[in-house]
Design an enzyme around this catalytic site. Structure first.
Site, PDB file in Angstrom:
ATOM      1  N   PRO A  51       0.683  -1.287   0.000  1.00 57.02           N
ATOM      2  CA  PRO A  51       0.035  -0.026   0.295  1.00 57.02           C
ATOM      3  C   PRO A  51       0.871   1.105   0.024  1.00 57.02           C
ATOM      4  O   PRO A  51       1.765   1.459   0.646  1.00 57.02           O
ATOM      5  CB  PRO A  51      -0.820  -0.014   1.409  1.00 57.02           C
ATOM      6  CG  PRO A  51      -0.995  -1.559   1.538  1.00 57.02           C
ATOM      7  CD  PRO A  51       0.351  -2.219   0.783  1.00 57.02           C
ATOM      8  N   CYS A  52       0.526   2.348  -0.978  1.00 58.68           N
ATOM      9  CA  CYS A  52       1.378   3.218  -1.247  1.00 58.68           C
ATOM     10  C   CYS A  52       0.773   4.388  -0.518  1.00 58.68           C
ATOM     11  O   CYS A  52       1.661   5.624  -0.421  1.00 58.68           O
ATOM     12  CB  CYS A  52       1.467   3.548  -2.463  1.00 58.68           C
ATOM     13  SG  CYS A  52      -0.097   4.089  -3.309  1.00 58.68           S
ATOM     14  N   GLN A  53      -0.365   4.642   0.112  1.00 58.85           N
ATOM     15  CA  GLN A  53      -0.630   5.770   0.872  1.00 58.85           C
ATOM     16  C   GLN A  53       0.167   6.279   1.863  1.00 58.85           C
ATOM     17  O   GLN A  53       0.154   7.579   1.946  1.00 58.85           O
ATOM     18  CB  GLN A  53      -2.203   5.614   1.389  1.00 58.85           C
ATOM     19  CG  GLN A  53      -3.297   5.246   0.626  1.00 58.85           C
ATOM     20  CD  GLN A  53      -3.327   3.909   0.060  1.00 58.85           C
ATOM     21  OE1 GLN A  53      -2.477   3.040   0.258  1.00 58.85           O
ATOM     22  NE2 GLN A  53      -4.449   3.352  -0.641  1.00 58.85           N
ATOM     23  N   PHE A  58       3.317   7.046   1.575  1.00 54.74           N
ATOM     24  CA  PHE A  58       4.268   7.671   0.891  1.00 54.74           C
ATOM     25  C   PHE A  58       3.675   8.445  -0.170  1.00 54.74           C
ATOM     26  O   PHE A  58       4.603   9.301  -0.679  1.00 54.74           O
ATOM     27  CB  PHE A  58       5.369   6.603   0.494  1.00 54.74           C
ATOM     28  CG  PHE A  58       5.858   5.594   1.517  1.00 54.74           C
ATOM     29  CD1 PHE A  58       6.731   6.033   2.401  1.00 54.74           C
ATOM     30  CD2 PHE A  58       5.411   4.514   1.444  1.00 54.74           C
ATOM     31  CE1 PHE A  58       6.898   5.180   3.356  1.00 54.74           C
ATOM     32  CE2 PHE A  58       5.869   3.506   2.566  1.00 54.74           C
ATOM     33  CZ  PHE A  58       6.548   3.907   3.280  1.00 54.74           C
TER      34      PHE A  58
END
Length: 398
Positions: free
Chosen positions: A75-77, A79
């Site tokens: 999950p990229c949220q 960063f």
């Protein structure tokens, strides 16, 4: 070759890797609608090997086959430039679980993808920590350790043992998907690792497309407009200056790479979403309410699409829109967005428009995954062929 996909989402990375020759022994995803999407598409055998649930509940030891490739998009949220940017303090940071997956499955190679924001200066220390974990996955973080203390332990291990301590050789690169023929200006960082004991010298595939060639075709040869059979626009000073720079840069010879693909290139064969013929196209439904906001003006029709966005609470205002030559805008349909992510037209997405767009905004472009996957598959295949050759030679000696 056998693979495992973690944090699969709608399956963009998984589909690209399947097209490049990998067979998934497990696909792991927690989102219910994304899991429905996986199950609704026959290319994933309707979710035969899908595990719906938290990755923390999955035991990789249960897979008996040797794993050639582990892949996923943690999950990229934490960063993302568009998110709260809590990074290592965000409970959605799943890199520790990605490292556990490596430690337990011991793949020959892995590929992880994340947002460009992970590489910003404020995350430098944690970015280095991620790399250290990927290189030394067997050195576990104890419950009593914070990440800073664990990082010191990893650094001390490298200092004492040097390169001999490496379990995986890791390469990372910031990639713009448009440079590989994806009609979207999407910058993401990729981590590629190969087990150090198999001694593979791998390089990231070279870009095949360029903005320079698009500028050439639009403002020097004008072939872009001729190909689409539309009037050639009057060149403004900004584009005139770009064309002059390109002419000088390439000594008045057209660049050899292909042109970036634009929104018009990608969706011009689709009917307008309110057209009577639209029913023949899967997931091509008009969505009203599109508006321009300061700094958020949509994707110009004659440029690659801006990176599709996937907000926690729906599509952010002014995003995922097409902007026409007259300045008017409308939201992309799900099918148009799927084309920007290079999903095939028969691939279906489950959930509401907002949920489908969230799945698409989080996806890895299928074609980019296939390009990288084929390169990794080729390297691993050559390794297997070399091993077979050595076995035959040993047999001959006997």
């Amino acid at each position: 070759m056998n693979s495992i996909e973690i944090f699969s989402g709608a399956g963009g990375l998984a589909l690209g890797l399947k097209k490049s020759g990998f067979e998934h022994k497990a696909i792991i995803e927690i989102n219910k609608d994304a899991c429905k999407t996986i199950r609704s598409n026959k290319i994933f055998h309707f979710g035969k090997n899908l595990f719906e649930g938290s990755i923390s509940d999955f035991n990789f030891m249960t897979i008996s086959e040797e794993i050639d490739l582990l892949s996923g998009g943690p999950p990229c949220q934490p960063f993302s430039l568009g998110g709260k940017s809590k990074g290592r303090h965000d409970i959605r940071d799943m890199f520790p679980e990605a490292v556990r997956a490596i430690r337990e499955s011991k793949p020959k190679a892995f590929i992880f993808e994340n947002v460009k924001g992970l590489m910003r200066a404020s995350f430098n220390d944690y970015f280095e920590y991620i790399l250290l974990q990927l290189k030394h996955p067997s050195i576990k973080r104890e419950d009593s350790e914070n990440w800073e203390r664990h990082k010191i332990k990893l650094l001390e291990n490298e200092k004492i043992n040097g390169d001999n301590s490496l379990e995986y050789n890791v390469i990372y690169k910031l990639v713009n998907a448009a440079d590989y023929g994806i009609p979207q200006k999407r910058e993401r960082v990729f981590f590629i690792g190969f087990r150090s004991d198999i001694n593979i010298n791998w390089r990231f595939p070279e870009p095949t497309h360029s903005e320079d060639t698009l500028i050439w075709e639009k403002w020097i040869s004008k072939e872009y407009w001729l190909r689409h059979k539309i009037p050639i626009p009057q060149v403004d000073e900004k584009n005139k200056s770009k064309a002059e720079k390109i002419n000088k840069k390439y000594a008045y010879i057209k660049p050899t790479k292909k042109a970036w693909l634009t929104v018009r290139d990608t969706i011009s064969d689709l009917p307008y979403p309110t057209d009577s013929q639209v029913k023949r196209v899967n997931d091509h439904i008009f969505k009203g309410g599109a508006k321009i906001y300061p700094g958020h003006t949509g994707s110009y029709i004659d440029e690659p699409a801006k990176a599709l966005k996937a907000g926690d609470h729906g599509v952010p205002g002014g995003e995922n829109m097409i902007r026409y030559q007259d300045g008017s805008v409308r939201y992309f349909t799900v099918r148009e967005s799927a084309r920007f992510q290079t999903f095939p037209d028969d691939f279906t997405f489950e959930g509401s428009w907002g949920e489908a767009m969230r799945q698409l905004g989080n996806a890895v472009p299928v074609k980019l995954a296939e390009i990288i996957g084929k390169s990794i598959f080729k390297s691993l295949s050559e390794l297997k062929n070399d091993s077979k050759s050595l076995i035959r030679q040993d047999g001959d000696d006997i």
